[in-house]
Write an enzyme that holds these catalytic residues in place. Structure first.
Site, PDB file in Angstrom:
ATOM      1  N   GLY A  60     -22.717   7.089 104.706  1.00 19.72           N
ATOM      2  CA  GLY A  60     -22.079   7.799 105.605  1.00 19.72           C
ATOM      3  C   GLY A  60     -22.794   9.091 106.941  1.00 19.72           C
ATOM      4  O   GLY A  60     -22.398   9.323 107.925  1.00 19.72           O
ATOM      5  N   SER A  61     -23.954   9.606 106.058  1.00 19.49           N
ATOM      6  CA  SER A  61     -24.681   9.928 107.827  1.00 19.49           C
ATOM      7  C   SER A  61     -25.149   9.493 108.600  1.00 19.49           C
ATOM      8  O   SER A  61     -25.847   9.685 109.586  1.00 19.49           O
ATOM      9  CB  SER A  61     -25.594  10.526 106.694  1.00 19.49           C
ATOM     10  OG  SER A  61     -25.579  11.602 105.619  1.00 19.49           O
ATOM     11  N   SER A 101     -28.699  14.032 107.269  1.00 19.92           N
ATOM     12  CA  SER A 101     -28.949  13.374 105.656  1.00 19.92           C
ATOM     13  C   SER A 101     -27.789  13.840 104.772  1.00 19.92           C
ATOM     14  O   SER A 101     -28.538  15.261 104.177  1.00 19.92           O
ATOM     15  CB  SER A 101     -30.437  13.157 104.820  1.00 19.92           C
ATOM     16  OG  SER A 101     -30.277  13.123 103.349  1.00 19.92           O
ATOM     17  N   THR A 106     -32.527  11.357 100.755  1.00 17.42           N
ATOM     18  CA  THR A 106     -32.134   9.839 101.862  1.00 17.42           C
ATOM     19  C   THR A 106     -33.814   9.181 101.972  1.00 17.42           C
ATOM     20  O   THR A 106     -34.492   9.946 102.975  1.00 17.42           O
ATOM     21  CB  THR A 106     -30.657   9.360 102.853  1.00 17.42           C
ATOM     22  OG1 THR A 106     -29.629  10.100 102.181  1.00 17.42           O
ATOM     23  CG2 THR A 106     -30.963   8.215 103.019  1.00 17.42           C
ATOM     24  N   ARG A 153     -19.996  10.519 103.071  1.00 20.41           N
ATOM     25  CA  ARG A 153     -18.825  10.447 103.793  1.00 20.41           C
ATOM     26  C   ARG A 153     -18.008  10.483 104.382  1.00 20.41           C
ATOM     27  O   ARG A 153     -17.538  10.809 105.584  1.00 20.41           O
ATOM     28  CB  ARG A 153     -18.770   9.201 103.830  1.00 20.41           C
ATOM     29  CG  ARG A 153     -17.978   8.609 102.412  1.00 20.41           C
ATOM     30  CD  ARG A 153     -17.501   7.488 102.084  1.00 20.41           C
ATOM     31  NE  ARG A 153     -17.093   7.533 100.650  1.00 20.41           N
ATOM     32  CZ  ARG A 153     -17.498   8.124  99.779  1.00 20.41           C
ATOM     33  NH1 ARG A 153     -19.131   8.239  99.386  1.00 20.41           N
ATOM     34  NH2 ARG A 153     -17.022   7.731  98.335  1.00 20.41           N
ATOM     35  N   GLU A 231     -17.036   1.800 100.301  1.00 22.94           N
ATOM     36  CA  GLU A 231     -17.583   3.181  99.840  1.00 22.94           C
ATOM     37  C   GLU A 231     -16.410   3.819  99.052  1.00 22.94           C
ATOM     38  O   GLU A 231     -16.229   4.133  97.422  1.00 22.94           O
ATOM     39  CB  GLU A 231     -17.943   3.650 100.120  1.00 22.94           C
ATOM     40  CG  GLU A 231     -19.295   3.632 100.104  1.00 22.94           C
ATOM     41  CD  GLU A 231     -20.002   4.491 100.908  1.00 22.94           C
ATOM     42  OE1 GLU A 231     -20.976   5.466 100.657  1.00 22.94           O
ATOM     43  OE2 GLU A 231     -20.358   4.567 102.301  1.00 22.94           O
ATOM     44  N   HIS A 247     -17.003 -15.989 120.400  1.00 24.68           N
ATOM     45  CA  HIS A 247     -18.046 -16.961 121.410  1.00 24.68           C
ATOM     46  C   HIS A 247     -19.049 -17.135 119.891  1.00 24.68           C
ATOM     47  O   HIS A 247     -19.493 -18.197 119.590  1.00 24.68           O
ATOM     48  CB  HIS A 247     -19.164 -16.218 121.605  1.00 24.68           C
ATOM     49  CG  HIS A 247     -18.539 -15.778 123.104  1.00 24.68           C
ATOM     50  ND1 HIS A 247     -18.482 -16.342 124.404  1.00 24.68           N
ATOM     51  CD2 HIS A 247     -17.869 -14.705 123.900  1.00 24.68           C
ATOM     52  CE1 HIS A 247     -18.273 -15.929 125.155  1.00 24.68           C
ATOM     53  NE2 HIS A 247     -17.890 -15.035 124.884  1.00 24.68           N
ATOM     54  N   LYS A 338     -29.355   3.146  93.447  1.00 26.12           N
ATOM     55  CA  LYS A 338     -30.599   3.795  94.114  1.00 26.12           C
ATOM     56  C   LYS A 338     -31.926   4.517  93.000  1.00 26.12           C
ATOM     57  O   LYS A 338     -32.725   4.455  93.300  1.00 26.12           O
ATOM     58  CB  LYS A 338     -30.299   5.770  95.315  1.00 26.12           C
ATOM     59  CG  LYS A 338     -30.253   5.227  95.926  1.00 26.12           C
ATOM     60  CD  LYS A 338     -29.082   6.520  96.909  1.00 26.12           C
ATOM     61  CE  LYS A 338     -28.039   5.964  98.265  1.00 26.12           C
ATOM     62  NZ  LYS A 338     -27.650   7.738  99.188  1.00 26.12           N
TER      63      LYS A 338
HETATM   64  O1  PA5 Z   1     -21.197   7.855 101.677  1.00 26.72           O
HETATM   65  C1  PA5 Z   1     -22.381   7.940 101.074  1.00 26.72           C
HETATM   66  O2  PA5 Z   1     -21.851   8.817 100.129  1.00 26.72           O
HETATM   67  C2  PA5 Z   1     -23.590   7.085 100.961  1.00 26.72           C
HETATM   68  O3  PA5 Z   1     -23.449   6.065 102.154  1.00 26.72           O
HETATM   69  C3  PA5 Z   1     -24.445   7.976 101.909  1.00 26.72           C
HETATM   70  O4  PA5 Z   1     -24.364   8.938 102.917  1.00 26.72           O
HETATM   71  C4  PA5 Z   1     -25.905   7.274 101.506  1.00 26.72           C
HETATM   72  O5  PA5 Z   1     -25.996   6.704 100.691  1.00 26.72           O
HETATM   73  C5  PA5 Z   1     -26.970   7.960 101.885  1.00 26.72           C
HETATM   74  O6  PA5 Z   1     -26.922   9.184 101.683  1.00 26.72           O
HETATM   75  P1  PA5 Z   1     -27.224  10.663 102.440  1.00 26.72           P
HETATM   76  O7  PA5 Z   1     -25.292  11.261 103.148  1.00 26.72           O
HETATM   77  O8  PA5 Z   1     -27.090  12.037 101.522  1.00 26.72           O
HETATM   78  O9  PA5 Z   1     -28.410  10.850 103.180  1.00 26.72           O
END
Ligand code: PA5
Length: 346
Positions: A60-61, A101, A106, A153, A231, A247, A338
């Site tokens: 998400g970040s 982050s 992360t 996200r 997600e 292509h 994780k």
């Molecule tokens: O949306 C989510 O929960 C994940 O995609 C996180 O964004 C990803 O694991 C990275 O974590 P963070 O945004 O805390 O760095």
């Protein structure tokens, strides 16, 4: 907006105890919130000295960085996003690294951050806390502290506008203030119809695998949709871009095995040959028995189009989650993964 007004069956709201819908509907107010965040940062030591900008972030970040790259494609700025552990070898004291982050914990982002320190890059951080904030506090690195309590996200818009403003303040891009300050109202006005359309589209996606197609220029929008289906809705989803998919991927329709529904997002900026490719590709898919929905993204500015398309995807993935009985906030497999991976020792 009352739930009944948009026709949300009340029994479905029980799948959203953390109120992801509320977080998505806050996006218009996240625009200004993010844009104002860097106002208090002391960036004086950094003015005017960069030949490249790198944004480190995952999941998400990372989307905020990817979307920024896409939005700034026509500007004279070298901008790349690192979704990995490693800083490119060329990065040096003329490089600005933005470490993004939401949790601040992360490991890939922390690894790039440490390498950037060793390479003497200038650094700015965007986070709610965690180890990233600990490191930046000790090293007096400019840090924008995001509001905690969201899923990462759901904070993408704040991260996007915070980073955009940092680049403006460093004079790496011209001011976008006029466009940014109109966006909140514009998105607010669209929310109701976006939500209705999202509900309708989510119904078509029940028991389907969503495939999202865009032009290359708007590939990040398609990627955001895909990630939100993964997600929020907990379903497989894929995205790809024109013209490249003509292509290779299109040949796969000769022998389709999945139960797909294609969503083609069209923007007025799309090259006229790409527009024709989209129509022809849709015809092929329909002939092969694959359902497809075309969506024309409109709006008064590029920012408006980008964010209304993002909102439509966020809301569609949200309603798909509810329809299949999933909590859109929880990401148990990601969290469990994780944990199983264990701590990272650089
Ligand atoms: O949306 C989510 O929960 C994940 O995609 C996180 O964004 C990803 O694991 C990275 O974590 P963070 O945004 O805390 O760095």
């Amino acid at each position: 907006m009352a739930d009944e007004a948009i026709g949300l069956p009340p029994e479905l709201t029980k799948f959203d105890p953390e109120n992801m819908r509320g977080a998505i509907l806050e996006v218009p107010s996240h625009v200004e919130q993010g844009y104002r965040m860097p106002d208090s940062l002391d960036l004086r030591k950094m003015d005017g000295k960069f030949s490249a900008v790198l944004i480190a972030g995952m999941g998400g970040s990372s989307i905020a960085g990817l979307l920024l790259k896409s939005y700034l494609e026509d500007e004279c700025i070298r901008l790349d996003v690192i979704q990995d552990y490693v800083l490119p070898k060329w990065a040096d004291n003329k490089t600005l690294l933005i470490a993004c982050s939401y949790s601040g914990n992360t490991e890939e982002t922390l690894s790039v951050f440490k390498e950037a320190r060793r390479a003497e890059c200038s650094i700015v951080a965007v986070t709610t806390g965690g180890k990233l904030e600990e490191y930046t506090r000790i090293s007096k690195i400019p840090t924008m502290l995001l509001q905690a309590g969201y899923q990462p996200r759901a904070a993408m818009t704040v991260q996007f506008f915070a980073m955009l403003r940092v680049l403006e303040r460093l004079k790496l891009i011209p001011s976008k203030a006029a466009e940014v300050l109109k966006l909140k109202e514009d998105l607010k006005n669209q929310l109701q119809s976006l939500e209705k359309n999202a509900m309708i589209l989510s119904d078509k996606l029940l028991s389907k695998t969503p495939i999202i197609y865009t032009s290359r220029r708007f590939g990040t929008v398609g990627y955001r949709w895909k990630c939100q289906f993964n997600e929020n809705s907990k379903v497989m989803s894929y995205n790809n871009v024109f013209p490249e998919l003509n292509h290779n991927e299109v040949e796969g329709y000769a022998n389709t095995r999945g139960n797909y529904h294609a969503i083609i997002l069209r923007f007025s900026e799309d090259h006229r040959r790409v527009q024709r490719r989209m129509s022809l590709t849709k015809e092929i898919m329909l002939r092969k028995g694959i359902s497809a929905t075309e969506i024309g993204i409109t709006g008064p500015s590029l920012l408006s189009k980008l964010f209304s398309a993002i909102l439509l995807g966020d809301l569609t993935s949200y309603y798909l989650a509810l329809r299949i009985g999933m909590n859109p906030s929880k990401v148990e497999l990601i969290e469990g993964f994780k944990k199983d991976l264990g701590p990272y020792v650089a």
